[in-house]
Design a protein around this motif. Sequence first.
Motif, PDB file in Angstrom:
ATOM      1  N   GLU A  87      -5.799   7.502  -1.581  1.00  0.00           N
ATOM      2  CA  GLU A  87      -5.968   6.052  -0.691  1.00  0.00           C
ATOM      3  C   GLU A  87      -6.572   5.241  -1.339  1.00  0.00           C
TER       4      GLU A  87
ATOM      5  N   HIS B 145       0.729  -1.310  -0.103  1.00  0.00           N
ATOM      6  CA  HIS B 145       0.086  -0.061   0.015  1.00  0.00           C
ATOM      7  C   HIS B 145       0.956   1.234  -0.073  1.00  0.00           C
ATOM      8  N   GLU B 146       1.664   1.454   0.927  1.00  0.00           N
ATOM      9  CA  GLU B 146       2.634   2.433   1.104  1.00  0.00           C
ATOM     10  C   GLU B 146       3.533   2.704  -0.220  1.00  0.00           C
TER      11      GLU B 146
ATOM     12  N   HIS C 162       1.430   4.266  -2.974  1.00  0.00           N
ATOM     13  CA  HIS C 162       1.166   5.648  -3.019  1.00  0.00           C
ATOM     14  C   HIS C 162       2.460   6.382  -3.877  1.00  0.00           C
TER      15      HIS C 162
ATOM     16  N   ALA D 270      -3.958   3.557  -3.813  1.00  0.00           N
ATOM     17  CA  ALA D 270      -3.095   2.656  -3.159  1.00  0.00           C
ATOM     18  C   ALA D 270      -3.770   1.482  -2.590  1.00  0.00           C
TER      19      ALA D 270
ATOM     20  N   TYR E 284     -11.397   4.863   2.091  1.00  0.00           N
ATOM     21  CA  TYR E 284     -10.855   4.333   1.115  1.00  0.00           C
ATOM     22  C   TYR E 284     -11.136   3.454  -0.062  1.00  0.00           C
TER      23      TYR E 284
HETATM   24 ZN   LIG Z   1      -2.423   5.249   2.344  1.00  0.00          ZN
END
Ligand SMILES: [Zn+2]
Length: 262
Positions: free
Chosen positions: A127, A108-109, A112, A130, A185
Amino acid sequence: MPKFIAGLLVLLSGTGMAATPAYQLHWQHKFSAVEQEKLGQWLTFSSQATLAVLGPYPFQMQLYVYQRRGNEPVPWANTWRQHSQQVHFYVAPQFNTAQFIADWTAYHEMAHLALPFLGKNNAWFAEGFASYMQYQIMQQAGLIGSATDAISAKFGRQRQHYLKQHSMADTAVQLLNQRRFAAAYWGGAQFFVVAERLLRQQGKAQLNQQIQRYQQCCRLQDTNLQQVIQSLDDVSDSSVFSQLLQQFNQLPAAQFLQLYQL
Ligand SMILES: [Zn+2]
């Protein structure tokens, strides 16, 4: 012990440019040699899996690792874009390598970073992106079965929040302000669910391939959402992204969900 260790090597876009490590690792707390080995394996695996789907990136990721107590491998993480493209991971070192690799946070990070920082008002987009991509990456790495099923199950639990006259984007912004993060999200992720579907219907390359093209042409130039949307329309030779953003901003959420049977 060195302050940072160069990560794995990737070739930049096959143009004969010099090989650059995909990341630099910065230990912010004291970790034992065994912990450093384990966490290094995790971050190597995570960056390879992420860049196989979205990259290579036209910059080196800067990965900072801190210790934090917790009952999951990565109790907290965030990205930071002030001077370089950074991810800060707060990790509970009692977990083993397999448990770190099975955790979604790193995918996820790192996902981004495929997009520039888009500002607080567009956090739903960042969000959503990601969140959508973390499962695409995990599927391609063989960690989960179907990303589509995983995303659909996540959104199914939040769908009630979007049966409104407000738009999808406005609803997601409100939910973020209310700190209903999962609802925001997974609502935002529906933008990318529909973009994927529209690209396929128009015979275009799939979304992650458009993001790969985006890295090479545009990632280092764009600084706001309008530019990102224009670039994604350009690389996909379509108007999928601009038209979809308009619907996400303007159609009542309930109508949007009905239109795309989400
Ligand atoms: Zn995030």
